[in-house]
Scaffold this motif. Structure first.
Motif, PDB file in Angstrom:
ATOM      1  N   GLY A   1      30.730 -26.397   3.733  1.00 61.01           N
ATOM      2  CA  GLY A   1      30.153 -26.270   5.072  1.00 61.01           C
ATOM      3  C   GLY A   1      30.378 -24.910   5.696  1.00 61.01           C
ATOM      4  N   LEU A   2      30.941 -23.962   4.951  1.00 63.48           N
ATOM      5  CA  LEU A   2      31.236 -22.637   5.492  1.00 63.48           C
ATOM      6  C   LEU A   2      30.090 -21.674   5.241  1.00 63.48           C
ATOM      7  CD1 LEU A   2      34.964 -22.287   4.396  1.00 63.48           C
ATOM      8  CD2 LEU A   2      34.062 -22.971   6.639  1.00 63.48           C
ATOM      9  N   GLY A   3      29.945 -20.717   6.152  1.00 64.39           N
ATOM     10  CA  GLY A   3      28.893 -19.724   6.034  1.00 64.39           C
ATOM     11  C   GLY A   3      29.208 -18.685   4.976  1.00 64.39           C
ATOM     12  N   ARG A   4      28.162 -18.197   4.325  1.00 60.60           N
ATOM     13  CA  ARG A   4      28.301 -17.167   3.303  1.00 60.60           C
ATOM     14  C   ARG A   4      27.218 -16.110   3.503  1.00 60.60           C
ATOM     15  NH1 ARG A   4      33.121 -17.733   1.042  1.00 60.60           N
ATOM     16  NH2 ARG A   4      32.401 -16.318  -0.599  1.00 60.60           N
ATOM     17  N   ILE A   5      27.501 -14.916   3.021  1.00 63.64           N
ATOM     18  CA  ILE A   5      26.522 -13.841   2.948  1.00 63.64           C
ATOM     19  C   ILE A   5      26.335 -13.529   1.466  1.00 63.64           C
ATOM     20  CG2 ILE A   5      25.895 -11.512   3.652  1.00 63.64           C
ATOM     21  CD1 ILE A   5      26.341 -13.405   6.002  1.00 63.64           C
ATOM     22  N   THR A   6      25.111 -13.676   0.975  1.00 63.81           N
ATOM     23  CA  THR A   6      24.824 -13.357  -0.421  1.00 63.81           C
ATOM     24  C   THR A   6      24.131 -12.010  -0.490  1.00 63.81           C
ATOM     25  OG1 THR A   6      24.659 -15.672  -1.061  1.00 63.81           O
ATOM     26  CG2 THR A   6      23.613 -14.072  -2.516  1.00 63.81           C
ATOM     27  N   VAL A   7      24.665 -11.121  -1.327  1.00 60.96           N
ATOM     28  CA  VAL A   7      24.065  -9.818  -1.572  1.00 60.96           C
ATOM     29  C   VAL A   7      23.217  -9.945  -2.834  1.00 60.96           C
ATOM     30  CG1 VAL A   7      24.485  -7.362  -1.959  1.00 60.96           C
ATOM     31  CG2 VAL A   7      26.080  -8.701  -0.548  1.00 60.96           C
ATOM     32  N   ARG A   8      21.919  -9.646  -2.709  1.00 62.05           N
ATOM     33  CA  ARG A   8      20.982  -9.851  -3.811  1.00 62.05           C
ATOM     34  C   ARG A   8      20.345  -8.536  -4.235  1.00 62.05           C
ATOM     35  NH1 ARG A   8      19.471 -15.209  -4.189  1.00 62.05           N
ATOM     36  NH2 ARG A   8      20.364 -16.542  -2.548  1.00 62.05           N
ATOM     37  N   ASP A   9      19.956  -8.483  -5.487  1.00 58.79           N
ATOM     38  CA  ASP A   9      19.109  -7.392  -5.937  1.00 58.79           C
ATOM     39  C   ASP A   9      17.778  -7.520  -5.212  1.00 58.79           C
ATOM     40  OD1 ASP A   9      16.802  -6.443  -7.830  1.00 58.79           O
ATOM     41  OD2 ASP A   9      18.599  -5.406  -8.561  1.00 58.79           O
ATOM     42  N   ALA A  10      17.319  -6.458  -4.563  1.00 57.66           N
ATOM     43  CA  ALA A  10      16.122  -6.548  -3.724  1.00 57.66           C
ATOM     44  C   ALA A  10      14.857  -6.779  -4.540  1.00 57.66           C
ATOM     45  CB  ALA A  10      15.968  -5.278  -2.888  1.00 57.66           C
ATOM     46  N   THR A  11      14.874  -6.455  -5.823  1.00 61.45           N
ATOM     47  CA  THR A  11      13.692  -6.642  -6.664  1.00 61.45           C
ATOM     48  C   THR A  11      13.655  -8.030  -7.281  1.00 61.45           C
ATOM     49  OG1 THR A  11      13.638  -4.278  -7.181  1.00 61.45           O
ATOM     50  CG2 THR A  11      12.413  -5.753  -8.648  1.00 61.45           C
ATOM     51  N   THR A  12      14.743  -8.432  -7.933  1.00 56.51           N
ATOM     52  CA  THR A  12      14.770  -9.708  -8.634  1.00 56.51           C
ATOM     53  C   THR A  12      15.252 -10.856  -7.761  1.00 56.51           C
ATOM     54  OG1 THR A  12      17.045  -9.423  -9.403  1.00 56.51           O
ATOM     55  CG2 THR A  12      15.283  -8.452 -10.755  1.00 56.51           C
ATOM     56  N   LEU A  13      15.930 -10.537  -6.642  1.00 53.91           N
ATOM     57  CA  LEU A  13      16.560 -11.500  -5.734  1.00 53.91           C
ATOM     58  C   LEU A  13      17.753 -12.211  -6.376  1.00 53.91           C
ATOM     59  CD1 LEU A  13      13.428 -12.982  -3.936  1.00 53.91           C
ATOM     60  CD2 LEU A  13      14.824 -10.998  -3.324  1.00 53.91           C
TER      61      LEU A  13
ATOM     62  N   ILE B   1      25.453 -18.824  18.949  1.00 57.39           N
ATOM     63  CA  ILE B   1      25.000 -17.437  18.841  1.00 57.39           C
ATOM     64  C   ILE B   1      24.003 -17.351  17.690  1.00 57.39           C
ATOM     65  CG2 ILE B   1      25.743 -15.059  18.477  1.00 57.39           C
ATOM     66  CD1 ILE B   1      28.544 -15.987  19.508  1.00 57.39           C
ATOM     67  N   ARG B   2      22.758 -16.950  17.967  1.00 53.87           N
ATOM     68  CA  ARG B   2      21.717 -17.120  16.961  1.00 53.87           C
ATOM     69  C   ARG B   2      21.018 -15.823  16.542  1.00 53.87           C
ATOM     70  NH1 ARG B   2      20.864 -22.625  16.977  1.00 53.87           N
ATOM     71  NH2 ARG B   2      19.876 -22.314  14.963  1.00 53.87           N
ATOM     72  N   HIS B   3      20.426 -15.088  17.496  1.00 54.57           N
ATOM     73  CA  HIS B   3      19.602 -13.933  17.147  1.00 54.57           C
ATOM     74  C   HIS B   3      20.132 -12.657  17.779  1.00 54.57           C
ATOM     75  CE1 HIS B   3      16.572 -17.234  16.376  1.00 54.57           C
ATOM     76  NE2 HIS B   3      16.723 -16.620  15.221  1.00 54.57           N
ATOM     77  N   LEU B   4      19.812 -11.526  17.141  1.00 45.16           N
ATOM     78  CA  LEU B   4      20.416 -10.253  17.513  1.00 45.16           C
ATOM     79  C   LEU B   4      19.366  -9.166  17.707  1.00 45.16           C
ATOM     80  CD1 LEU B   4      23.300 -10.257  14.863  1.00 45.16           C
ATOM     81  CD2 LEU B   4      23.464 -10.982  17.264  1.00 45.16           C
TER      82      LEU B   4
ATOM     83  N   ALA C   1      26.489  -6.692  11.613  1.00 47.68           N
ATOM     84  CA  ALA C   1      26.772  -7.755  12.584  1.00 47.68           C
ATOM     85  C   ALA C   1      26.172  -9.066  12.092  1.00 47.68           C
ATOM     86  CB  ALA C   1      26.196  -7.397  13.945  1.00 47.68           C
ATOM     87  N   VAL C   2      26.931 -10.148  12.231  1.00 44.18           N
ATOM     88  CA  VAL C   2      26.487 -11.479  11.808  1.00 44.18           C
ATOM     89  C   VAL C   2      26.695 -12.455  12.958  1.00 44.18           C
ATOM     90  CG1 VAL C   2      26.748 -13.348  10.132  1.00 44.18           C
ATOM     91  CG2 VAL C   2      27.140 -10.976   9.417  1.00 44.18           C
ATOM     92  N   ALA C   3      25.645 -13.203  13.289  1.00 41.09           N
ATOM     93  CA  ALA C   3      25.727 -14.240  14.325  1.00 41.09           C
ATOM     94  C   ALA C   3      26.046 -15.572  13.659  1.00 41.09           C
ATOM     95  CB  ALA C   3      24.412 -14.326  15.092  1.00 41.09           C
ATOM     96  N   ASN C   4      27.272 -16.053  13.840  1.00 37.38           N
ATOM     97  CA  ASN C   4      27.655 -17.383  13.359  1.00 37.38           C
ATOM     98  C   ASN C   4      27.363 -18.392  14.460  1.00 37.38           C
ATOM     99  OD1 ASN C   4      28.830 -16.976  10.676  1.00 37.38           O
ATOM    100  ND2 ASN C   4      30.397 -15.783  11.732  1.00 37.38           N
ATOM    101  N   GLY C   5      26.357 -19.233  14.232  1.00 36.55           N
ATOM    102  CA  GLY C   5      25.938 -20.164  15.267  1.00 36.55           C
ATOM    103  C   GLY C   5      26.960 -21.230  15.599  1.00 36.55           C
TER     104      GLY C   5
ATOM    105  N   GLY D   1      32.619 -17.872   9.502  1.00 30.41           N
ATOM    106  CA  GLY D   1      32.206 -18.843  10.496  1.00 30.41           C
ATOM    107  C   GLY D   1      31.339 -19.914   9.871  1.00 30.41           C
ATOM    108  N   ILE D   2      30.777 -20.748  10.714  1.00 34.99           N
ATOM    109  CA  ILE D   2      29.876 -21.828  10.304  1.00 34.99           C
ATOM    110  C   ILE D   2      28.491 -21.528  10.854  1.00 34.99           C
ATOM    111  CG2 ILE D   2      29.346 -24.278  10.677  1.00 34.99           C
ATOM    112  CD1 ILE D   2      32.329 -24.828  10.620  1.00 34.99           C
ATOM    113  N   GLY D   3      27.483 -21.818  10.054  1.00 34.67           N
ATOM    114  CA  GLY D   3      26.102 -21.668  10.506  1.00 34.67           C
ATOM    115  C   GLY D   3      25.677 -20.246  10.771  1.00 34.67           C
ATOM    116  N   PRO D   4      25.909 -19.296   9.848  1.00 36.25           N
ATOM    117  CA  PRO D   4      25.440 -17.925  10.103  1.00 36.25           C
ATOM    118  C   PRO D   4      23.929 -17.890  10.204  1.00 36.25           C
ATOM    119  CG  PRO D   4      26.020 -18.191   7.790  1.00 36.25           C
ATOM    120  CD  PRO D   4      26.450 -19.455   8.485  1.00 36.25           C
ATOM    121  N   HIS D   5      23.435 -17.075  11.117  1.00 34.34           N
ATOM    122  CA  HIS D   5      21.982 -17.028  11.304  1.00 34.34           C
ATOM    123  C   HIS D   5      21.494 -15.590  11.115  1.00 34.34           C
ATOM    124  CE1 HIS D   5      18.363 -19.165  12.162  1.00 34.34           C
ATOM    125  NE2 HIS D   5      18.066 -18.437  13.221  1.00 34.34           N
ATOM    126  N   GLU D   6      21.211 -14.859  12.193  1.00 32.51           N
ATOM    127  CA  GLU D   6      20.685 -13.509  11.995  1.00 32.51           C
ATOM    128  C   GLU D   6      21.811 -12.519  11.717  1.00 32.51           C
ATOM    129  OE1 GLU D   6      17.156 -10.639  13.599  1.00 32.51           O
ATOM    130  OE2 GLU D   6      17.977 -12.089  15.006  1.00 32.51           O
TER     131      GLU D   6
END
Length: 348
Positions: free
Chosen positions: A125-137, A211-214, A162-166, A147-152
């Motif tokens: 249930g925890l928020g994550r940020i995934t770093v992806r290759d922009a071409t292949t994803l 906290i949702r959008h930035l 900056a990350v908005a954890n909702g 935090g929980i519920g990361p959004h923008e």
């Protein structure tokens, strides 16, 4: 996922007047999603559309591939789509990894080589940020959102993100059911965009304000659009000079906003917040002083162009408003279309 693209070929054929608002050659206007009857779409307003497997939330123009953009599924969603918005073509459709849900937003790295998405770990249930290759994803790195519920998420400079954890827990198995309202813990965090290291964390006194959008002003002030889970509250917060606080909001405006801020955009040192449940948009300056308000029917997407505001309405409206006064300068209405949450300017 099978996608019926035939409907996309005819979409927007009835929009001959729209270019005046949305299709100037310097920076076409992109919508993360809209629907005609029975089909979700994304693309450039006034141009061809691309059919999507389900509802999208945000669209991000690719800085290294003019005419292309990435579309992120609405939370809790499971697809990323690369589209050619000039031709209305789906170029790539990628599924979220097992045990993950996408949470509606992503951002390219400053050099354009990577694409970072906000996600939820379905197991913890925890928020994550995934770093992806922009071409292949393809995923390359995985960071906690703290935090929980990361959004923008939004770059403040070449290194700070900056990350908005909702603060609201939703899981794919129960859709958009909010599972932890009694224990909400929204936060705004700053990360090192190279390593994911936590640099700073900010919280408001009221934990019921998600906290949702930035958006970021010219002077560096960061605005956060809020959604209240406890009735009418102020709905704009500002991070300015290392202080995170609610913007000044008169009591009558608090009531009028109806507890729901949908999108926020910056225009110089002004911010515009859309409140579809209250049927209005409202301005603040970057010091937190309230400005003009305008009544609009279900406004959602907001962006700035040529010193004015562009606002989209759920029921097919597109308005151009003067910054500072919010005087209505132009409008179009296309009742057969239903714009979604966000408008973006493209990279041509």
């Amino acid at each position: 996922m099978a996608i019926d693209r035939r409907r996309a070929l005819a979409l927007l054929a009835t929009l001959p007047m729209l270019p005046a608002l949305a299709r100037t050659p310097d920076a076409p206007l992109l919508s993360a999603g809209w629907r005609d009857p029975g089909q979700w779409q994304a693309g450039s307003l006034g141009g061809p559309a691309t059919a999507l497997p389900e509802r999208a939330h945000d669209i991000v123009a690719d800085p290294r591939r003019p005419g292309e953009a990435l579309v992120i599924a609405r939370r809790p969603g499971h697809y990323l789509a690369r589209i050619d918005w000039r031709r209305g073509r789906l170029l790539r459709l990628s599924e979220a990894e097992a045990g993950r849900s996408l949470f509606g937003h992503g951002v390219f790295s400053p050099d354009g080589r990577h694409f970072l998405t906000t996600e939820n770990d379905e197991g913890t249930g925890l928020g994550r940020i995934t770093v992806r290759d922009a071409t292949t994803l393809r995923p390359l790195a995985d960071w906690p959102s703290h935090g929980i519920g990361p959004h923008e998420l939004l770059w403040l400079d070449q290194e700070r993100l900056a990350v908005a954890n909702g603060g609201i827990l939703t899981l794919a198995e129960t859709g958009r059911l909010k599972r932890n309202l009694a224990e909400m813990a929204p936060s705004l965090v700053l990360l090192d965009g190279r390593t994911g290291k936590l640099l700073a964390e900010y919280r408001l006194d009221d934990p019921k304000l998600s906290i949702r959008h930035l958006a970021r002003a010219q002077d560096g002030t960061l605005a956060a659009a809020l959604q209240s889970e406890a009735g009418p509250r102020p709905l704009l917060a500002l991070l300015r000079q290392d202080r995170f606080r609610l913007a000044d909001t008169p009591p009558e405006l608090v009531q009028a906003m109806a507890a729901y801020g949908a999108s926020v955009a910056a225009n110089g040192n002004r911010f515009l917040l859309s409140c579809p449940k209250g049927g209005l948009v409202a301005e603040w300056d970057s010091e937190g002083h309230p400005g003009a308000q305008a009544q609009l029917a279900k406004p959602y997407g907001v962006t700035a162009r040529h010193g004015d505001w562009l606002v989209s309405g759920e029921d097919g409206q597109l308005w151009r408003l003067a910054a500072g006064t919010l005087e209505l300068l132009a409008s179009e209405h296309f009742p057969e279309l239903h714009w979604d949450n966000h408008l973006r300017l493209s990279v041509v």
